[in-house]
Design a protein around this motif. Structure first.
Motif, PDB file in Angstrom:
ATOM      1  N   LEU A  26       0.577 -27.542 -23.541  1.00 55.96           N
ATOM      2  CA  LEU A  26      -0.505 -26.805 -24.193  1.00 55.96           C
ATOM      3  C   LEU A  26      -1.698 -26.653 -23.255  1.00 55.96           C
ATOM      4  CD1 LEU A  26      -0.413 -28.429 -27.753  1.00 55.96           C
ATOM      5  CD2 LEU A  26       0.738 -26.363 -26.966  1.00 55.96           C
ATOM      6  N   GLU A  27      -1.971 -27.699 -22.489  1.00 54.97           N
ATOM      7  CA  GLU A  27      -3.092 -27.648 -21.550  1.00 54.97           C
ATOM      8  C   GLU A  27      -2.832 -26.634 -20.440  1.00 54.97           C
ATOM      9  OE1 GLU A  27      -5.291 -30.601 -18.292  1.00 54.97           O
ATOM     10  OE2 GLU A  27      -3.920 -31.441 -19.795  1.00 54.97           O
ATOM     11  N   VAL A  28      -1.604 -26.618 -19.921  1.00 55.89           N
ATOM     12  CA  VAL A  28      -1.254 -25.671 -18.860  1.00 55.89           C
ATOM     13  C   VAL A  28      -1.419 -24.241 -19.345  1.00 55.89           C
ATOM     14  CG1 VAL A  28       0.690 -24.736 -17.542  1.00 55.89           C
ATOM     15  CG2 VAL A  28       0.263 -27.197 -17.559  1.00 55.89           C
ATOM     16  N   PHE A  29      -0.962 -23.954 -20.560  1.00 51.66           N
ATOM     17  CA  PHE A  29      -1.052 -22.590 -21.065  1.00 51.66           C
ATOM     18  C   PHE A  29      -2.496 -22.192 -21.316  1.00 51.66           C
ATOM     19  CE2 PHE A  29      -0.433 -19.289 -24.455  1.00 51.66           C
ATOM     20  CZ  PHE A  29       0.190 -18.364 -23.638  1.00 51.66           C
ATOM     21  N   ASP A  30      -3.296 -23.128 -21.758  1.00 50.22           N
ATOM     22  CA  ASP A  30      -4.717 -22.842 -21.958  1.00 50.22           C
ATOM     23  C   ASP A  30      -5.378 -22.467 -20.631  1.00 50.22           C
ATOM     24  OD1 ASP A  30      -6.568 -22.703 -24.140  1.00 50.22           O
ATOM     25  OD2 ASP A  30      -7.677 -24.331 -23.220  1.00 50.22           O
ATOM     26  N   ILE A  31      -4.976 -23.134 -19.567  1.00 49.35           N
ATOM     27  CA  ILE A  31      -5.505 -22.805 -18.239  1.00 49.35           C
ATOM     28  C   ILE A  31      -5.050 -21.414 -17.813  1.00 49.35           C
ATOM     29  CG2 ILE A  31      -5.377 -23.407 -15.784  1.00 49.35           C
ATOM     30  CD1 ILE A  31      -5.230 -26.360 -16.682  1.00 49.35           C
ATOM     31  N   VAL A  32      -3.785 -21.087 -18.087  1.00 47.23           N
ATOM     32  CA  VAL A  32      -3.262 -19.756 -17.759  1.00 47.23           C
ATOM     33  C   VAL A  32      -4.080 -18.670 -18.459  1.00 47.23           C
ATOM     34  CG1 VAL A  32      -1.294 -18.196 -18.083  1.00 47.23           C
ATOM     35  CG2 VAL A  32      -0.915 -20.519 -17.251  1.00 47.23           C
ATOM     36  N   LEU A  33      -4.333 -18.851 -19.751  1.00 43.71           N
ATOM     37  CA  LEU A  33      -5.100 -17.860 -20.509  1.00 43.71           C
ATOM     38  C   LEU A  33      -6.524 -17.724 -19.954  1.00 43.71           C
ATOM     39  CD1 LEU A  33      -4.023 -18.766 -24.160  1.00 43.71           C
ATOM     40  CD2 LEU A  33      -3.215 -16.851 -22.779  1.00 43.71           C
ATOM     41  N   GLU A  34      -7.131 -18.855 -19.616  1.00 43.65           N
ATOM     42  CA  GLU A  34      -8.499 -18.818 -19.110  1.00 43.65           C
ATOM     43  C   GLU A  34      -8.572 -18.165 -17.732  1.00 43.65           C
ATOM     44  OE1 GLU A  34     -12.538 -19.172 -19.065  1.00 43.65           O
ATOM     45  OE2 GLU A  34     -11.176 -19.509 -20.752  1.00 43.65           O
ATOM     46  N   ARG A  35      -7.594 -18.445 -16.891  1.00 40.83           N
ATOM     47  CA  ARG A  35      -7.580 -17.833 -15.564  1.00 40.83           C
ATOM     48  C   ARG A  35      -7.435 -16.316 -15.661  1.00 40.83           C
ATOM     49  NH1 ARG A  35      -6.794 -20.111 -10.810  1.00 40.83           N
ATOM     50  NH2 ARG A  35      -5.299 -18.500 -10.171  1.00 40.83           N
ATOM     51  N   ILE A  36      -6.538 -15.872 -16.542  1.00 44.69           N
ATOM     52  CA  ILE A  36      -6.349 -14.432 -16.700  1.00 44.69           C
ATOM     53  C   ILE A  36      -7.617 -13.787 -17.256  1.00 44.69           C
ATOM     54  CG2 ILE A  36      -5.059 -12.663 -17.966  1.00 44.69           C
ATOM     55  CD1 ILE A  36      -2.612 -14.487 -17.730  1.00 44.69           C
ATOM     56  N   ALA A  37      -8.288 -14.476 -18.182  1.00 48.99           N
ATOM     57  CA  ALA A  37      -9.533 -13.952 -18.750  1.00 48.99           C
ATOM     58  C   ALA A  37     -10.597 -13.772 -17.670  1.00 48.99           C
ATOM     59  CB  ALA A  37     -10.045 -14.891 -19.834  1.00 48.99           C
ATOM     60  N   ARG A  38     -10.518 -14.586 -16.610  1.00 45.76           N
ATOM     61  CA  ARG A  38     -11.497 -14.500 -15.519  1.00 45.76           C
ATOM     62  C   ARG A  38     -10.996 -13.633 -14.362  1.00 45.76           C
ATOM     63  NH1 ARG A  38     -14.328 -20.463 -14.931  1.00 45.76           N
ATOM     64  NH2 ARG A  38     -14.634 -20.850 -17.167  1.00 45.76           N
ATOM     65  N   GLY A  39      -9.880 -12.939 -14.588  1.00 53.40           N
ATOM     66  CA  GLY A  39      -9.368 -12.045 -13.556  1.00 53.40           C
ATOM     67  C   GLY A  39      -8.629 -12.737 -12.436  1.00 53.40           C
ATOM     68  N   ARG A  40      -8.219 -13.981 -12.663  1.00 52.86           N
ATOM     69  CA  ARG A  40      -7.474 -14.719 -11.650  1.00 52.86           C
ATOM     70  C   ARG A  40      -5.980 -14.425 -11.772  1.00 52.86           C
ATOM     71  NH1 ARG A  40     -11.233 -16.723  -8.032  1.00 52.86           N
ATOM     72  NH2 ARG A  40     -13.023 -17.560  -9.180  1.00 52.86           N
ATOM     73  N   PRO A  41      -5.258 -14.422 -10.662  1.00 53.70           N
ATOM     74  CA  PRO A  41      -3.811 -14.164 -10.742  1.00 53.70           C
ATOM     75  C   PRO A  41      -3.079 -15.330 -11.390  1.00 53.70           C
ATOM     76  CG  PRO A  41      -4.449 -14.757  -8.501  1.00 53.70           C
ATOM     77  CD  PRO A  41      -5.727 -14.600  -9.278  1.00 53.70           C
ATOM     78  N   GLU A  42      -2.100 -15.030 -12.196  1.00 56.97           N
ATOM     79  CA  GLU A  42      -1.283 -16.061 -12.844  1.00 56.97           C
ATOM     80  C   GLU A  42       0.143 -15.557 -13.030  1.00 56.97           C
ATOM     81  OE1 GLU A  42      -0.599 -18.910 -13.666  1.00 56.97           O
ATOM     82  OE2 GLU A  42      -2.479 -19.953 -13.269  1.00 56.97           O
ATOM     83  N   ARG A  43       1.047 -16.512 -13.146  1.00 56.39           N
ATOM     84  CA  ARG A  43       2.456 -16.181 -13.362  1.00 56.39           C
ATOM     85  C   ARG A  43       2.812 -16.265 -14.839  1.00 56.39           C
ATOM     86  NH1 ARG A  43       5.103 -20.595  -9.602  1.00 56.39           N
ATOM     87  NH2 ARG A  43       3.230 -21.680 -10.300  1.00 56.39           N
ATOM     88  N   SER A  44       3.841 -15.521 -15.210  1.00 57.32           N
ATOM     89  CA  SER A  44       4.398 -15.687 -16.538  1.00 57.32           C
ATOM     90  C   SER A  44       5.064 -17.057 -16.629  1.00 57.32           C
ATOM     91  CB  SER A  44       5.403 -14.572 -16.851  1.00 57.32           C
ATOM     92  OG  SER A  44       4.741 -13.334 -17.038  1.00 57.32           O
ATOM     93  N   LEU A  45       5.389 -17.457 -17.840  1.00 60.06           N
ATOM     94  CA  LEU A  45       5.812 -18.835 -18.092  1.00 60.06           C
ATOM     95  C   LEU A  45       7.213 -18.858 -18.698  1.00 60.06           C
ATOM     96  CD1 LEU A  45       4.803 -21.839 -18.232  1.00 60.06           C
ATOM     97  CD2 LEU A  45       4.027 -21.319 -20.550  1.00 60.06           C
ATOM     98  N   VAL A  46       8.033 -19.811 -18.271  1.00 60.32           N
ATOM     99  CA  VAL A  46       9.380 -19.979 -18.807  1.00 60.32           C
ATOM    100  C   VAL A  46       9.586 -21.438 -19.200  1.00 60.32           C
ATOM    101  CG1 VAL A  46      11.838 -19.977 -18.244  1.00 60.32           C
ATOM    102  CG2 VAL A  46      10.422 -18.034 -17.584  1.00 60.32           C
ATOM    103  N   LEU A  47       9.948 -21.659 -20.459  1.00 57.25           N
ATOM    104  CA  LEU A  47      10.263 -22.989 -20.971  1.00 57.25           C
ATOM    105  C   LEU A  47      11.778 -23.142 -21.043  1.00 57.25           C
ATOM    106  CD1 LEU A  47       7.864 -22.916 -24.072  1.00 57.25           C
ATOM    107  CD2 LEU A  47       7.293 -23.648 -21.749  1.00 57.25           C
ATOM    108  N   THR A  48      12.303 -24.250 -20.545  1.00 57.08           N
ATOM    109  CA  THR A  48      13.749 -24.469 -20.600  1.00 57.08           C
ATOM    110  C   THR A  48      14.044 -25.853 -21.175  1.00 57.08           C
ATOM    111  OG1 THR A  48      13.907 -25.412 -18.364  1.00 57.08           O
ATOM    112  CG2 THR A  48      14.090 -23.013 -18.568  1.00 57.08           C
ATOM    113  N   GLY A  49      15.190 -25.962 -21.816  1.00 57.77           N
ATOM    114  CA  GLY A  49      15.597 -27.251 -22.365  1.00 57.77           C
ATOM    115  C   GLY A  49      16.791 -27.105 -23.282  1.00 57.77           C
ATOM    116  N   LEU A  50      17.347 -28.231 -23.668  1.00 57.50           N
ATOM    117  CA  LEU A  50      18.475 -28.249 -24.593  1.00 57.50           C
ATOM    118  C   LEU A  50      18.030 -27.812 -25.976  1.00 57.50           C
ATOM    119  CD1 LEU A  50      20.052 -31.692 -23.612  1.00 57.50           C
ATOM    120  CD2 LEU A  50      20.815 -29.430 -22.884  1.00 57.50           C
ATOM    121  N   ARG A  51      18.986 -27.543 -26.828  1.00 58.22           N
ATOM    122  CA  ARG A  51      18.665 -27.230 -28.216  1.00 58.22           C
ATOM    123  C   ARG A  51      18.162 -28.504 -28.900  1.00 58.22           C
ATOM    124  NH1 ARG A  51      19.914 -22.180 -28.754  1.00 58.22           N
ATOM    125  NH2 ARG A  51      21.761 -21.269 -27.780  1.00 58.22           N
TER     126      ARG A  51
END
Length: 423
Positions: A26-51
């Protein structure tokens, strides 16, 4: 104890009362949103794991974070043999509708919706075999409308090449979001089920957006082999996405998932009860909820004891056997079941004593893959003759291949379940 007050929620994609052990994500995604809001470059996100590790729950929670920041959002679930075109159109339609009230130029919204409608309607010709069955399916496709009350545009995102069209569509959507000083997030569950062309198109669109610094990101979730699926489509996908492995909960987080909601109902657990619950659940969030719910319903009073857990365990296991394991097992053909039984027999391993506080003893190591050559030897067959069963199981999402020549179950404890079933 009162079953009406039972706080646990063992449902598919259903948020547990306490989302424990996911603070970092949750913290990482919050940083991603804030960086994009400030015009900073960011990557899309992929979550992986078992069912059963809570990927869908986390995906929904991340979406809520984006909504709280006034982003436009849409969510879709990929399905095998289904084009991504219409689901993406529906997700972006929802996202832009969320942004439209704050946009000062209604004509700008209508222009985008015209492009979106053209994108959605640009399907394969009837009879091409890309979707549907026969002429009847083609006529149904022709009659389908995306529910957008503006004329379809021409010459933008309607080439029929999904890679070109997604790049143009996502770029236009990002421009609309930039107009109102926010962004767009598309949430994509079961991402491993996308077809090769769709995966390639999605990677190309995300690549273009990252180069432009455009405020649109894709947040995908899928099985452990999803990074390999993306890499097979575009070699640069390894650097294109931020990958986060979602795993089972550690002991502290699992205890929190049980104790925090119970405390709100003035109920406590004895330490030995928590020991046994972690041993039974393995820390997998779905199982934590299933055993927690059954234990609550069986316990006569607080504090909950280890004896209460032992009484409740058969009920939890019976429910998992039907709803979590059995429903998947029933989808397999006899040949596929034979293949999985061989996998189950080979997946029984001996962990170090005391690992995870279980006191040692055999268990399924769900992170370890089984060699397809070993499976063939155990069945007395040639590997090539088992390829159809293996490929069908992968397509059904029951197993995955993280590395060439190996397979593993997508479902925690599935090997243990299979070993209890009569041949």
């Amino acid at each position: 104890m009162d079953p009406v007050r039972n706080p646990y929620a063992p449902g598919a994609g259903q948020r547990p009362p306490e989302l424990a052990g996911r603070g970092r994500e949750l913290e990482v995604f919050d940083i991603v949103l804030e960086r994009i809001a400030r015009g900073r470059p960011e990557r899309s996100l992929v979550l992986t794991g078992l069912r059963g590790v809570g990927k869908t729950v986390l995906l929904n929670t991340l979406r809520s974070q984006a909504i709280n920041r006034l982003w436009g959002t849409g969510k879709i679930e990929a399905r095998p043999d289904q084009s991504i075109r219409r689901p993406v159109a529906a997700a972006l339609h929802m996202a832009i509708r969320e942004l439209a009230p704050r946009h000062r130029a209604p004509d700008r919204i209508d222009d985008f919706l015209g492009v979106l409608k053209a994108f959605a309607l640009r399907t394969a010709p009837a009879g091409s075999g890309s979707s549907g069955r026969g002429a009847g399916a083609g006529r149904l496709r022709d009659r389908w409308q995306p529910g957008i009350d503006v004329p379809a545009a021409s010459g933008r995102a309607d080439s029929g090449d999904i890679e070109i069209d997604l790049v143009e569509l996502f770029t236009d959507a990002a421009e609309v979001a930039a107009d109102v000083g926010t962004g767009v997030a598309v949430f994509l569950d079961e991402m491993q089920d996308l077809g090769p062309e769709d995966v390639s198109g999605l990677c190309a669109a995300c690549h273009e957006l990252s180069q432009l610094g455009a405020p649109l990101i894709v947040v995908g979730a899928g099985l452990p082999h999803l990074p390999a699926v993306l890499s097979a489509a575009k070699s640069y996908s390894e650097r294109l996405f931020r990958y986060q492995r979602i795993d089972r909960l550690d002991r502290i987080a699992a205890d929190q998932a049980l104790c925090a909601p119970a405390a709100r109902e003035q109920v406590e657990y004895e330490p030995k009860a928590l020991d046994l619950l972690y041993e039974k659940s393995g820390g997998y969030p779905y199982f934590v909820q299933a055993y927690g719910k059954a234990t609550w319903d069986s316990a006569p009073r607080s504090p909950v004891t280890a004896a209460d857990v032992r009484v409740a365990a058969p009920e939890a296991e019976a429910e998992l056997a039907v709803g979590f394991f059995g429903s998947r097992f029933e989808r397999a053909t006899p040949a596929e079941r034979e293949y999985m039984r061989a996998m189950a027999a080979l997946s029984l391993v001996e962990p170090p004593d005391g690992e995870d506080g279980t006191g040692g003893g055999p268990r399924d190591d769900m992170d370890a893959a089984v060699s397809t050559a070993e499976i063939a030897r155990s069945l007395g067959r040639k590997p090539a003759s088992l390829s159809p069963a293996r490929d069908a199981l992968i397509k059904k999402g029951l197993i995955y291949s993280g590395e060439r020549g190996t397979v593993a179950f997508t479902v925690p404890h599935f090997g243990r379940y299979l070993r209890t079933q009569p041949a």
